[in-house]
Design a protein around this motif. Structure first.
Motif, short mmCIF file in Angstrom:
data_model
loop_
_atom_site.label_atom_id
_atom_site.label_comp_id
_atom_site.label_asym_id
_atom_site.label_seq_id
_atom_site.Cartn_x
_atom_site.Cartn_y
_atom_site.Cartn_z
N GLU A 130 46.22 -41.54 22.37
CA GLU A 130 47.63 -41.52 22.79
C GLU A 130 48.51 -42.35 21.87
N LEU A 131 47.96 -43.39 21.24
CA LEU A 131 48.74 -44.20 20.30
C LEU A 131 49.31 -43.33 19.18
N PHE A 132 48.51 -42.44 18.64
CA PHE A 132 48.97 -41.58 17.54
C PHE A 132 49.88 -40.46 18.06
N LEU B 50 39.54 -41.22 21.97
CA LEU B 50 39.71 -42.06 20.79
C LEU B 50 39.90 -41.19 19.56
N THR B 51 40.55 -41.74 18.54
CA THR B 51 40.81 -41.01 17.30
C THR B 51 40.58 -41.93 16.12
N LEU B 52 39.89 -41.41 15.10
CA LEU B 52 39.79 -42.13 13.83
C LEU B 52 41.19 -42.18 13.25
N ARG B 53 41.62 -43.33 12.80
CA ARG B 53 43.03 -43.49 12.43
C ARG B 53 43.42 -42.57 11.26
N PRO B 54 44.47 -41.75 11.45
CA PRO B 54 44.95 -40.88 10.38
C PRO B 54 46.02 -41.55 9.52
N GLU B 55 46.59 -42.66 10.00
CA GLU B 55 47.64 -43.38 9.28
C GLU B 55 47.67 -44.81 9.78
N GLY B 56 48.39 -45.69 9.07
CA GLY B 56 48.34 -47.11 9.38
C GLY B 56 49.47 -47.68 10.20
N THR B 57 50.62 -47.02 10.27
CA THR B 57 51.79 -47.61 10.92
C THR B 57 51.60 -47.80 12.42
N ALA B 58 51.11 -46.79 13.12
CA ALA B 58 50.95 -46.91 14.58
C ALA B 58 49.98 -48.03 14.97
N PRO B 59 48.80 -48.15 14.34
CA PRO B 59 47.93 -49.27 14.71
C PRO B 59 48.54 -50.64 14.41
N ILE B 60 49.29 -50.75 13.34
CA ILE B 60 49.91 -52.03 13.01
C ILE B 60 51.02 -52.36 14.01
N ALA B 61 51.79 -51.36 14.42
CA ALA B 61 52.82 -51.59 15.43
C ALA B 61 52.16 -52.00 16.75
N ARG B 62 51.03 -51.39 17.10
CA ARG B 62 50.30 -51.78 18.31
C ARG B 62 49.86 -53.23 18.22
N GLY C 13 51.29 -60.70 4.66
CA GLY C 13 49.96 -61.14 5.08
C GLY C 13 49.07 -59.94 5.32
N ARG C 14 47.79 -60.09 5.06
CA ARG C 14 46.83 -58.98 5.23
C ARG C 14 46.52 -58.80 6.71
N ILE C 15 46.47 -57.54 7.15
CA ILE C 15 46.09 -57.20 8.51
C ILE C 15 45.03 -56.11 8.44
N GLU C 16 44.08 -56.18 9.36
CA GLU C 16 43.09 -55.11 9.50
C GLU C 16 43.09 -54.68 10.95
N THR C 17 43.17 -53.41 11.18
CA THR C 17 43.11 -52.86 12.52
C THR C 17 41.84 -52.02 12.65
N PRO C 18 41.42 -51.70 13.87
CA PRO C 18 40.20 -50.91 14.04
C PRO C 18 40.31 -49.54 13.37
N ALA C 19 39.17 -49.00 12.98
CA ALA C 19 39.13 -47.67 12.35
C ALA C 19 39.39 -46.57 13.37
N GLN D 7 48.45 -32.40 15.98
CA GLN D 7 47.97 -31.10 16.46
C GLN D 7 46.77 -30.56 15.69
N LYS D 8 46.65 -30.86 14.39
CA LYS D 8 45.64 -30.20 13.58
C LYS D 8 44.72 -31.12 12.79
N GLU D 9 45.14 -32.36 12.50
CA GLU D 9 44.45 -33.14 11.49
C GLU D 9 43.69 -34.35 12.01
N MET D 10 43.74 -34.65 13.30
CA MET D 10 43.07 -35.85 13.79
C MET D 10 41.60 -35.58 14.12
N PHE D 11 40.76 -36.56 13.80
CA PHE D 11 39.36 -36.55 14.23
C PHE D 11 39.32 -37.30 15.55
N SER D 12 39.29 -36.58 16.66
CA SER D 12 39.33 -37.18 17.98
C SER D 12 38.01 -36.93 18.71
#
Length: 195
Positions: free
Chosen positions: A98-100, A126-138, A87-93, A112-117
């Motif tokens: 701390e989630l990441f 807050l951080t612009l999401r760098p990957e999808g797994t952590a927001p989906i697990a949340r 099923g399709r899921i959309e999480t916030p951008a 340490q180096k690549e997040m836009f926080s």
């Protein structure tokens, strides 16, 4: 550096001409520079844009010609995932920083180096999401998906952000298609995702 708008990895950009019903805009609202380029927006109104504004480094615009290819990829992905029971899921951008840090790992290059926080007006990190797994697990935990039949199979498509050095095929904002099957430790779930 700017990228090829035909690539699948680039970001989607909102329309330019219909800015809340107003169809003409002027260089004075964008720049005090006397260098301007004049064109026509899709609705036929004149559009004046300062030549000093460009897409930020590591990003690019997706023009109408590029949407045909993107639409085909999106439709093909949706068909494949839905046929397999995803099923399709959309999480916030953006999410809590701390989630990441917890989900990806505090010592990783991503954290340490690549997040836009940034810190919002309420003082929250807050951080612009760098990957999808952590927001989906949340979302899985927050919405009680553990009570559903397992595994819960989810797929996603959306923009992701990493502060990497732009290079061929790598961008700071990119779109990604992905899938997660949560709630099973069977290697068959991994095999299904790989195939």
């Amino acid at each position: 550096e700017a990228g090829d708008p035909e690539q699948i990895g680039g970001p989607a950009v909102a329309g330019s001409a219909s800015v809340r019903g107003r169809h003409d805009w002027h260089a004075a609202s964008l720049s005090t520079s006397s260098e301007t380029a004049t064109g026509r927006c899709s609705l036929g109104s004149p559009a004046v844009m300062s030549s000093r504004f460009q897409a930020p480094r590591g990003t690019f615009d997706v023009l109408p010609a590029g949407w045909t290819q993107r639409s085909r990829v999106h439709a093909a992905a949706a068909q494949i995932f839905e046929r397999a029971g995803y099923g399709r899921i959309e999480t916030p951008a953006f999410e809590d920083t701390e989630l990441f840090a917890r989900g990806v790992g505090q010592a990783t290059d991503i954290v340490q180096k690549e997040m836009f926080s940034f810190t919002d007006q309420g003082g929250r990190g807050l951080t612009l999401r760098p990957e999808g797994t952590a927001p989906i697990a949340r979302a899985y935990v927050e919405h009680g998906m553990h009570k559903l039949a397992q595994p819960v199979k989810l797929w996603h498509w959306g923009p992701y952000f990493r502060h990497e050095r732009p290079q061929s095929g790598r961008f700071r904002e990119f779109n990604q298609i992905g899938a997660e099957a949560i709630g099973s430790d069977s290697p068959l779930v991994d095999a299904e995702l790989i195939t």
